[in-house]
Design a protein around this motif. Structure first.
Motif, PDB file in Angstrom:
ATOM      1  N   ALA A 141      -3.248  -0.500  -4.175  1.00  0.00           N
ATOM      2  CA  ALA A 141      -3.890   0.048  -2.988  1.00  0.00           C
ATOM      3  C   ALA A 141      -3.151   1.288  -2.488  1.00  0.00           C
ATOM      4  CB  ALA A 141      -3.943  -1.008  -1.893  1.00  0.00           C
ATOM      5  N   HIS A 149      -8.948   0.749  -0.504  1.00  0.00           N
ATOM      6  CA  HIS A 149      -8.085   1.867  -0.148  1.00  0.00           C
ATOM      7  C   HIS A 149      -8.433   2.387   1.239  1.00  0.00           C
ATOM      8  CE1 HIS A 149      -6.884   1.613  -4.319  1.00  0.00           C
ATOM      9  NE2 HIS A 149      -8.164   1.709  -4.670  1.00  0.00           N
ATOM     10  N   VAL A 177       0.851  -1.187   0.000  1.00  0.00           N
ATOM     11  CA  VAL A 177       0.000   0.000   0.000  1.00  0.00           C
ATOM     12  C   VAL A 177       0.891   1.243   0.000  1.00  0.00           C
ATOM     13  CG1 VAL A 177      -1.884   1.220   1.170  1.00  0.00           C
ATOM     14  CG2 VAL A 177      -1.708  -1.279   1.367  1.00  0.00           C
ATOM     15  N   ARG A 191      -8.694  -4.454  -5.058  1.00  0.00           N
ATOM     16  CA  ARG A 191      -8.003  -3.892  -3.900  1.00  0.00           C
ATOM     17  C   ARG A 191      -8.731  -2.652  -3.391  1.00  0.00           C
ATOM     18  NH1 ARG A 191      -2.076  -4.287  -6.545  1.00  0.00           N
ATOM     19  NH2 ARG A 191      -3.395  -3.747  -8.327  1.00  0.00           N
TER      20      ARG A 191
END
Length: 343
Positions: free
Chosen positions: A229, A289, A206, A287
């Motif tokens: 992400a 967030h 991420v 994905r």
């Protein structure tokens, strides 16, 4: 489409030195529907200790410590994070920081790194963690009473990482964590062509973004989310029935952080989070967030979030489901063991 794509994390650094207070706030956040809580070093306890204390007192919420990657021993942090994942049954993550100051460096006999070396150092550290977490195959523990063997030595592997400033041989001293690979969140400036990558095996999962204001943050998130992400950090000072968030912020006289700042009503925050979900929407990518909220006053702002913001987000169908693991919550693929894949 932005439905059910939003993850929310609540920072608990304002809970104080008593770990019971952190655990109580974590329980409240879990019941309210937050996906995760985060911890930094606070007083006598470090971030992993605070998270580990909260782990058996919670059931579904993810626990994400903030840990420096530059001047902490990678072998030790890999072990600590794997242990946290085991205690929490797959709910651990890692927010990676690079605290590149002389005090921390000198405490371990080093010098601060040149800025251009931060990315490669972070990449070496993450590679070490990834390989150590894979160094035990899933079924390495056999507990064979007849032969007196606890482990199958053929299913343990050396990490063999040679970084610029350290080397790690391995294998780890703990079994592979339940998630296989803990989700790693790292600051965007660390991602470079020569250093840290946004990838599964040796990179971060991420990208953490910072912006000078909310519009800039949304613009960054929209672009970065096309590759995977993303997470954004946000200081929040919410209006209450008796006082505005802006007035509370001014009264505190606190020094501004590097994070973007939100002051306003719960409805205005909900509108911003809706815009974030829409900006990062990608129907072809599962994905999700993260919005990482830092309350100006944990006691006040957490209650406003719980009582007014989260119910509206649920009603709007914006919150993603809470997965059995943090990887599931992020929509990340199952982390296969590199050594088993190679065999």
């Amino acid at each position: 489409m932005s439905d059910r794509s939003l993850l929310l994390a609540l920072n608990l650094d304002g809970a104080g030195n008593d770990p019971n207070d952190s655990a109580n706030y974590a329980q409240e956040a879990e019941h309210a529907g937050f996906h995760a809580v985060s911890f930094s070093a606070d007083g006598l306890l470090d971030a992993v200790q605070r998270a580990s204390f909260s782990a058996p007192k919670t059931q579904r919420i993810a626990l994400i410590p903030v840990i420096d990657a530059l001047f902490t021993e990678p072998f030790h942090t890999a072990t600590q994070l794997a242990s946290l994942d085991i205690i929490s049954r797959g709910r651990a993550g890692w927010i990676l920081e690079t605290q590149n100051d002389s005090v921390r460096a000198q405490a371990v006999g080093r010098e601060p790194l040149p800025v251009h070396e931060l990315s490669t150092e972070a990449a070496d550290v993450i590679t070490t963690h990834r390989r150590l977490w894979d160094s035990w195959e899933e079924n390495a523990v056999i507990r064979d009473v007849s032969s007196g063997r606890y482990l199958d030595a053929n299913k343990l592997h050396y990490a063999d990482v040679q970084g610029k400033s350290f080397s790690v041989k391995g294998p780890a001293i703990t079994p592979r964590p339940p998630q296989g690979q803990l989700p790693i969140i790292a600051p965007a400036p660390l991602f470079t062509d020569e250093g840290l990558q946004h990838c599964r095996l040796n990179g971060a999962d991420v990208v953490k973004l910072n912006g000078a204001n909310l519009d800039e943050l949304l613009a960054q998130a929209q672009i970065a989310s096309r590759k995977g992400a993303v997470a954004i950090d946000l200081d929040v000072y919410l209006d209450t029935a008796t006082e505005t968030g802006a007035r509370r912020l001014a009264a505190q006289g606190v020094q501004a952080t590097e994070r973007a700042e939100f002051t306003g009503t719960p409805k205005q925050l909900t509108d911003f989070l809706t815009r974030f979900a829409e900006a990062t929407a990608n129907p072809g990518d599962q994905r999700r967030h993260l919005v990482h909220l830092f309350p100006g006053d944990l006691r006040v702002d957490s209650q406003v979030l719980i009582e007014e913001v989260l119910p509206e987000l649920k009603h709007s169908n914006l919150l993603a489901p809470v997965g059995n693991t943090l990887r599931e919550s992020f929509g990340l693929p199952v982390a296969k063991n590199r050594f088993q894949e190679a065999s």
